[in-house]
Design a protein around this motif. Sequence first.
Motif, PDB file in Angstrom:
ATOM      1  N   ARG A 145       0.843  -1.191   0.000  1.00 32.26           N
ATOM      2  CA  ARG A 145       0.000   0.000   0.000  1.00 32.26           C
ATOM      3  C   ARG A 145       0.879   1.243   0.000  1.00 32.26           C
ATOM      4  N   LYS A 146       0.380   2.277  -0.618  1.00 32.03           N
ATOM      5  CA  LYS A 146       1.106   3.541  -0.619  1.00 32.03           C
ATOM      6  C   LYS A 146       0.972   4.163   0.768  1.00 32.03           C
ATOM      7  N   PRO A 147       2.056   4.723   1.293  1.00 35.78           N
ATOM      8  CA  PRO A 147       1.951   5.366   2.610  1.00 35.78           C
ATOM      9  C   PRO A 147       1.087   6.618   2.529  1.00 35.78           C
ATOM     10  N   LEU A 148       0.377   6.890   3.605  1.00 40.03           N
ATOM     11  CA  LEU A 148      -0.467   8.076   3.662  1.00 40.03           C
ATOM     12  C   LEU A 148       0.401   9.319   3.794  1.00 40.03           C
ATOM     13  N   ALA A 149      -0.098  10.408   3.259  1.00 39.26           N
ATOM     14  CA  ALA A 149       0.625  11.670   3.343  1.00 39.26           C
ATOM     15  C   ALA A 149       0.619  12.148   4.795  1.00 39.26           C
TER      16      ALA A 149
END
Length: 79
Positions: free
Chosen positions: A34-38
Amino acid sequence: MKFLLVLAVVLVAFWVWRNNRSQDLDRDQAPAPRKPLAPVAMVACLQCGAHLPENEAIKGVRGAYCCAEHRALHERQGS
């Protein structure tokens, strides 16, 4: 007749083994990462000092608060 029964048992066993094997292969594949959250800016409540995300803070005349009650208390004390 015995041979048909043995053949049926072998076919069922082969079918079960093959289905379990295909499910094991599906499990071995790792899910896509998963892409890390900003990152989110954090602010402190002016009344109690609790830190919370800026987008969840309640804006007041003097700054950010964690809840409407703290905003009202702090604004009453300052007047």
